[in-house]
Design a protein around this motif. Structure first.
Motif, PDB file in Angstrom:
ATOM      1  N   PRO A 172       0.832  -1.211   0.000  1.00  0.00           N
ATOM      2  CA  PRO A 172       0.000   0.000   0.000  1.00  0.00           C
ATOM      3  C   PRO A 172       0.867   1.261   0.000  1.00  0.00           C
ATOM      4  N   LEU A 173       0.324   2.314  -0.581  1.00  0.00           N
ATOM      5  CA  LEU A 173       0.965   3.618  -0.615  1.00  0.00           C
ATOM      6  C   LEU A 173       0.022   4.611   0.048  1.00  0.00           C
ATOM      7  N   THR A 174       0.557   5.440   0.931  1.00  0.00           N
ATOM      8  CA  THR A 174      -0.243   6.458   1.600  1.00  0.00           C
ATOM      9  C   THR A 174       0.225   7.837   1.170  1.00  0.00           C
ATOM     10  N   VAL A 175      -0.733   8.679   0.780  1.00  0.00           N
ATOM     11  CA  VAL A 175      -0.463  10.031   0.301  1.00  0.00           C
ATOM     12  C   VAL A 175      -1.322  11.013   1.078  1.00  0.00           C
ATOM     13  N   GLU A 176      -0.691  12.070   1.576  1.00  0.00           N
ATOM     14  CA  GLU A 176      -1.434  13.131   2.249  1.00  0.00           C
ATOM     15  C   GLU A 176      -1.916  14.124   1.197  1.00  0.00           C
ATOM     16  N   VAL A 177      -3.195  14.424   1.233  1.00  0.00           N
ATOM     17  CA  VAL A 177      -3.791  15.372   0.289  1.00  0.00           C
ATOM     18  C   VAL A 177      -3.776  16.749   0.945  1.00  0.00           C
ATOM     19  N   THR A 178      -2.895  17.600   0.465  1.00  0.00           N
ATOM     20  CA  THR A 178      -2.748  18.933   1.048  1.00  0.00           C
ATOM     21  C   THR A 178      -3.413  19.981   0.169  1.00  0.00           C
ATOM     22  N   LYS A 179      -3.638  21.140   0.754  1.00  0.00           N
ATOM     23  CA  LYS A 179      -4.198  22.273   0.011  1.00  0.00           C
ATOM     24  C   LYS A 179      -3.288  22.608  -1.174  1.00  0.00           C
ATOM     25  N   GLU A 180      -1.989  22.574  -0.948  1.00  0.00           N
ATOM     26  CA  GLU A 180      -1.025  22.892  -1.999  1.00  0.00           C
ATOM     27  C   GLU A 180      -1.078  21.877  -3.134  1.00  0.00           C
ATOM     28  N   ARG A 181      -1.171  20.595  -2.795  1.00  0.00           N
ATOM     29  CA  ARG A 181      -1.250  19.557  -3.835  1.00  0.00           C
ATOM     30  C   ARG A 181      -2.516  19.723  -4.676  1.00  0.00           C
ATOM     31  N   ILE A 182      -3.620  20.006  -3.997  1.00  0.00           N
ATOM     32  CA  ILE A 182      -4.881  20.205  -4.717  1.00  0.00           C
ATOM     33  C   ILE A 182      -4.760  21.401  -5.650  1.00  0.00           C
ATOM     34  N   ALA A 183      -4.270  22.521  -5.132  1.00  0.00           N
ATOM     35  CA  ALA A 183      -4.140  23.743  -5.940  1.00  0.00           C
ATOM     36  C   ALA A 183      -3.192  23.521  -7.115  1.00  0.00           C
ATOM     37  N   ASN A 184      -2.049  22.879  -6.862  1.00  0.00           N
ATOM     38  CA  ASN A 184      -1.089  22.618  -7.937  1.00  0.00           C
ATOM     39  C   ASN A 184      -1.692  21.726  -9.019  1.00  0.00           C
ATOM     40  N   ASN A 237     -11.935  26.140 -10.891  1.00  0.00           N
ATOM     41  CA  ASN A 237     -13.109  26.076 -10.023  1.00  0.00           C
ATOM     42  C   ASN A 237     -12.685  26.446  -8.598  1.00  0.00           C
ATOM     43  N   PRO A 238     -13.347  27.414  -7.991  1.00  0.00           N
ATOM     44  CA  PRO A 238     -12.914  27.871  -6.660  1.00  0.00           C
ATOM     45  C   PRO A 238     -13.003  26.809  -5.560  1.00  0.00           C
ATOM     46  N   ILE A 239     -13.770  25.748  -5.760  1.00  0.00           N
ATOM     47  CA  ILE A 239     -13.851  24.705  -4.717  1.00  0.00           C
ATOM     48  C   ILE A 239     -12.527  23.985  -4.534  1.00  0.00           C
ATOM     49  N   PHE A 240     -11.606  24.163  -5.507  1.00  0.00           N
ATOM     50  CA  PHE A 240     -10.286  23.541  -5.416  1.00  0.00           C
ATOM     51  C   PHE A 240      -9.252  24.454  -4.762  1.00  0.00           C
ATOM     52  N   PHE A 241      -9.644  25.692  -4.456  1.00  0.00           N
ATOM     53  CA  PHE A 241      -8.703  26.684  -3.930  1.00  0.00           C
ATOM     54  C   PHE A 241      -9.185  27.393  -2.665  1.00  0.00           C
ATOM     55  N   ASP A 242     -10.499  27.511  -2.531  1.00  0.00           N
ATOM     56  CA  ASP A 242     -11.069  28.383  -1.503  1.00  0.00           C
ATOM     57  C   ASP A 242     -12.040  27.600  -0.615  1.00  0.00           C
ATOM     58  N   GLU A 243     -11.749  27.590   0.681  1.00  0.00           N
ATOM     59  CA  GLU A 243     -12.575  26.823   1.618  1.00  0.00           C
ATOM     60  C   GLU A 243     -14.015  27.326   1.656  1.00  0.00           C
ATOM     61  N   ALA A 244     -14.211  28.636   1.639  1.00  0.00           N
ATOM     62  CA  ALA A 244     -15.564  29.193   1.675  1.00  0.00           C
ATOM     63  C   ALA A 244     -16.359  28.749   0.440  1.00  0.00           C
ATOM     64  N   ALA A 245     -15.733  28.770  -0.711  1.00  0.00           N
ATOM     65  CA  ALA A 245     -16.406  28.345  -1.944  1.00  0.00           C
ATOM     66  C   ALA A 245     -16.747  26.851  -1.870  1.00  0.00           C
ATOM     67  N   ALA A 246     -15.830  26.064  -1.353  1.00  0.00           N
ATOM     68  CA  ALA A 246     -16.067  24.623  -1.227  1.00  0.00           C
ATOM     69  C   ALA A 246     -17.223  24.351  -0.269  1.00  0.00           C
ATOM     70  N   LYS A 247     -17.252  25.063   0.850  1.00  0.00           N
ATOM     71  CA  LYS A 247     -18.341  24.879   1.825  1.00  0.00           C
ATOM     72  C   LYS A 247     -19.672  25.349   1.245  1.00  0.00           C
ATOM     73  N   ALA A 276      -4.968  21.310  -9.708  1.00  0.00           N
ATOM     74  CA  ALA A 276      -6.023  22.056 -10.412  1.00  0.00           C
ATOM     75  C   ALA A 276      -5.413  23.038 -11.410  1.00  0.00           C
ATOM     76  N   LYS A 277      -4.356  23.726 -10.999  1.00  0.00           N
ATOM     77  CA  LYS A 277      -3.679  24.655 -11.924  1.00  0.00           C
ATOM     78  C   LYS A 277      -3.089  23.911 -13.106  1.00  0.00           C
ATOM     79  N   SER A 278      -2.491  22.740 -12.861  1.00  0.00           N
ATOM     80  CA  SER A 278      -1.835  21.991 -13.938  1.00  0.00           C
ATOM     81  C   SER A 278      -2.820  21.504 -14.987  1.00  0.00           C
TER      82      SER A 278
END
Length: 171
Positions: free
Chosen positions: A24-36, A45-55, A38-40
């Motif tokens: 098994p491989l374990t990966v931590e999903v960070t805000k930076e990884r998500i943003a990077n 979509n703001p739900i990938f960058f902004d907590e208020a938009a996601a909520k 999504a940009k790539s």
């Protein structure tokens, strides 16, 4: 002193068994990884960058784009083969490709969020020969979050070998 060269052990059709797996491989999903990610893929979509938009969209926090599954639960087929003491066809001295033939993704209705820890494991799921003689392999990757909830399962299919007399794309 006489040097002997050990013969390369290449994972092949006859060695391959349903159920062969990697650790098994374990990966931590960070805000930076998500943003990077999504940009790539040019998804702003703001739900990938902004907590208020996601909520506001009904999520508990910043959410990972669906196709990010290939980052937090990568296929890792060579690790299956390497773990059994073999090299993959692509890693061998006489390198040959096993081209991608398609994927089937089964999302589980559990979003992957910033702060999640995803553990995945690839397994040889199926191997078959087409009526034309081409050989195919399906790898199943199952990913769960830190609560043990399955977040995604997918099949990654490759053309393992072309039928005798058929030419590979790189041949």
């Amino acid at each position: 002193m006489v040097e002997t060269q050990e013969e390369e052990k290449v994972y092949n059709w006859d060695v391959m068994e349903i159920g062969h797996t990697a650790t098994p491989l374990t990966v931590e999903v960070t805000k930076e990884r998500i943003a990077n990610y999504a940009k790539s893929v040019r998804d702003d979509n703001p739900i990938f960058f902004d907590e208020a938009a996601a909520k506001a969209a009904g999520f508990d926090g910043i959410v990972a784009p669906p196709t990010m599954l290939y980052v937090y639960s990568p296929m890792r087929r060579a690790e299956i083969m390497n773990g059994l003491g073999y090299v993959s066809p692509e890693q061998s001295k006489e390198s040959r490709s096993t081209p991608f033939a398609g994927t089937e993704v089964m999302f589980q209705g559990v979003p992957v969020l910033e702060g999640d820890t995803i553990t995945s494991q690839p397994t040889v799921d199926r191997k078959w020969e087409s009526s034309s003689g081409n050989r195919f392999v399906s790898f199943r990757i199952v990913a769960t979050n830190q609560r043990g909830e399955k977040v995604v399962e997918y099949l990654y299919n490759v053309i393992w070998e072309y039928a005798q007399g058929q030419k590979s794309r790189n041949g």
